[in-house]
Enzyme design. Structure first.
Site, PDB file in Angstrom:
ATOM      1  N   SER A  87      -8.262  18.783  54.190  1.00 18.98           N
ATOM      2  CA  SER A  87      -8.993  17.390  54.678  1.00 18.98           C
ATOM      3  C   SER A  87      -9.682  17.931  56.325  1.00 18.98           C
ATOM      4  O   SER A  87     -10.226  16.716  56.468  1.00 18.98           O
ATOM      5  CB  SER A  87      -7.509  15.778  55.691  1.00 18.98           C
ATOM      6  OG  SER A  87      -6.884  17.663  56.559  1.00 18.98           O
ATOM      7  N   THR A 141      -8.321  13.837  59.802  1.00 16.61           N
ATOM      8  CA  THR A 141      -8.830  14.618  60.885  1.00 16.61           C
ATOM      9  C   THR A 141      -8.139  15.581  62.009  1.00 16.61           C
ATOM     10  O   THR A 141      -7.053  15.791  62.611  1.00 16.61           O
ATOM     11  CB  THR A 141      -9.238  13.624  62.078  1.00 16.61           C
ATOM     12  OG1 THR A 141     -10.378  12.574  61.208  1.00 16.61           O
ATOM     13  CG2 THR A 141     -10.095  14.499  62.944  1.00 16.61           C
ATOM     14  N   THR A 146     -14.162  17.049  59.715  1.00 26.34           N
ATOM     15  CA  THR A 146     -13.110  16.208  58.460  1.00 26.34           C
ATOM     16  C   THR A 146     -13.704  16.361  57.699  1.00 26.34           C
ATOM     17  O   THR A 146     -14.975  16.636  57.981  1.00 26.34           O
ATOM     18  CB  THR A 146     -12.875  15.115  58.913  1.00 26.34           C
ATOM     19  OG1 THR A 146     -11.858  14.625  58.124  1.00 26.34           O
ATOM     20  CG2 THR A 146     -13.431  13.597  59.191  1.00 26.34           C
ATOM     21  N   ARG A 153     -19.417   7.702  52.288  1.00 24.79           N
ATOM     22  CA  ARG A 153     -19.286   6.541  53.713  1.00 24.79           C
ATOM     23  C   ARG A 153     -18.549   7.635  54.988  1.00 24.79           C
ATOM     24  O   ARG A 153     -18.841   9.174  54.104  1.00 24.79           O
ATOM     25  CB  ARG A 153     -17.789   6.473  52.787  1.00 24.79           C
ATOM     26  CG  ARG A 153     -16.487   6.282  53.985  1.00 24.79           C
ATOM     27  CD  ARG A 153     -15.669   7.088  54.247  1.00 24.79           C
ATOM     28  NE  ARG A 153     -14.489   6.229  55.483  1.00 24.79           N
ATOM     29  CZ  ARG A 153     -13.655   6.871  55.961  1.00 24.79           C
ATOM     30  NH1 ARG A 153     -14.425   8.756  55.466  1.00 24.79           N
ATOM     31  NH2 ARG A 153     -12.970   7.161  56.728  1.00 24.79           N
ATOM     32  N   THR A 190      -7.503   9.720  65.032  1.00 21.08           N
ATOM     33  CA  THR A 190      -7.161  10.252  63.564  1.00 21.08           C
ATOM     34  C   THR A 190      -6.574   9.511  62.610  1.00 21.08           C
ATOM     35  O   THR A 190      -6.333   8.106  62.833  1.00 21.08           O
ATOM     36  CB  THR A 190      -5.783  11.208  63.679  1.00 21.08           C
ATOM     37  OG1 THR A 190      -5.437  12.106  62.204  1.00 21.08           O
ATOM     38  CG2 THR A 190      -4.267  11.023  63.954  1.00 21.08           C
ATOM     39  N   GLY A 191      -7.128   9.367  61.386  1.00 22.87           N
ATOM     40  CA  GLY A 191      -6.582   8.278  60.372  1.00 22.87           C
ATOM     41  C   GLY A 191      -7.459   7.197  59.932  1.00 22.87           C
ATOM     42  O   GLY A 191      -9.152   7.903  59.417  1.00 22.87           O
TER      43      GLY A 191
HETATM   44  N1  GLY Z   1     -10.622   9.624  60.797  1.00 21.32           N
HETATM   45  C1  GLY Z   1     -11.178  10.500  59.281  1.00 21.32           C
HETATM   46  C2  GLY Z   1     -11.497   9.380  58.789  1.00 21.32           C
HETATM   47  O1  GLY Z   1     -11.451   8.425  58.262  1.00 21.32           O
HETATM   48  O2  GLY Z   1     -13.073   9.514  57.933  1.00 21.32           O
END
Ligand code: GLY
Length: 328
Positions: A84, A186, A204, A214, A237-238
């Site tokens: 990730s 992340t 990330t 994106r 994060t998330g």
């Molecule tokens: N938190 C990382 C992302 O949504 O890309």
């Protein structure tokens, strides 16, 4: 374990009702905040590599708080087994591995790269943007061109593992993988040195199988990260879309500015996040969370959805801790 509702919490808090949402969500047990011994490093998840220790060692070697952040995040970016972040990250739905990162120092300087390909250390490119350009954010091909001009090596960052995962994913092409223990998301890191100065960063490869182009919360100052050396710092994060819409990390810092502890600030931000993103409320694969550190050396963490862990280094040792979470 004590359950409290947000409504009870606001009644106790009294003064800041205007900042609060109207939903009522129960949370897991609430950690007590304590002033910790400096230096302190707090980072998202347990990457099973010495992230916080590297940050602290960098300080011991005479590095700045920003050096500590960069070196520790570099470790995660270089690890091919972490799917990730950086090398070995899972690609987007077109097979491109695109990277996002940002950092802030104790003086409020900020640097960021978004949608960067083929450079192993986006956090270091973000630092170069901050230190060697008049800008804060560089994107895509421009960020890559800048990185190469600055001497960063252009390389293929997909691994055999990430290529196979992509081929497997193509069989079903299901859009969003769940975020949790096995899909860490992340690296966000906040570091305070012995003098109480704070810097932070996050890096990330973003949501696996995302639409090409994106960009998540992680490289956006105020969303994935915010540092105000007078108050504290937060990182997220998330699922980044939910964090962006509430300027999440800035919100956590603003709650702390208004007197909330890092723990309360993270919890209030999660409350706001779910109030503003109601469609995620009953999605069991959904996770978003914050970690925070204030100027007094207190820390906090909270997620929407169970499963966020954070790593905390203080008083000479590192510990992995389960974050408080809102109950669904
Ligand atoms: N938190 C990382 C992302 O949504 O890309």
């Amino acid at each position: 374990m004590k359950r409290r509702t947000f409504i009870k919490q606001t009644a106790l808090a009294g003064t800041s009702a205007i900042l609060l949402s109207k939903t009522s969500i129960a949370f897991s047990n609430i950690s007590q905040s304590n002033t910790l011994t400096r230096p302190i490093a707090i980072s998202t998840w347990d990457f099973k590599i010495p992230v916080n220790e590297t940050a602290i060692q960098t300080l011991r070697d005479g590095g700045s708080v920003l050096d500590a952040v960069e070196k520790a995040i570099n470790l995660v970016e270089a690890d091919p087994s972490i799917t990730s972040v950086g090398r070995g990250g899972y690609p987007d739905r077109d097979g491109h591995l695109t990277l996002d990162a940002c950092l802030m120092d104790e003086k409020g300087n900020a640097g960021s790269v978004v949608f960067l390909e083929n450079i192993m250390h986006p956090i270091s490119v973000a630092r170069a943007v901050m230190e060697r350009t008049p800008h804060v954010v560089l994107a895509g091909d421009g960020a890559l061109q800048f990185a190469v001009e600055q001497g960063f090596k252009k390389e293929d960052l997909l691994t055999e593992n990430s290529k196979k995962a992509y081929r497997d994913w193509l069989q079903e092409s299901k859009y969003i993988p769940p975020i949790g223990e096995k899909n860490h998301d992340t690296i966000g890191l906040l570091v305070m040195n012995k003098d109480g100065d704070i810097a932070g960063g996050c890096s990330t490869s973003g949501m696996a199988w995302k639409i090409h182009g994106r960009v998540g919360d992680s490289p956006l100052i105020g969303a994935g990260l915010y540092v105000d050396n007078e108050v504290g710092a937060a990182t997220a994060t998330g699922v980044g879309e939910t964090v962006i819409k509430i300027a999440g990390s800035f919100l956590v810092v603003e709650f702390m500015r208004n007197g909330k502890s890092p723990q309360e600030a993270c919890r209030l931000a999660i409350e706001r996040l779910i109030h503003k993103n109601p469609k995620y409320k009953n999605d069991n694969g959904f996770l978003a969370g914050f970690i925070a550190l204030n100027k007094a050396g207190e820390v906090g963490a909270c997620s929407y959805g169970k499963g966020l862990q954070y790593s905390l280094y203080t008083d000479g040792k590192n510990e992995v801790i389960d974050a408080d979470y809102s109950k669904k």
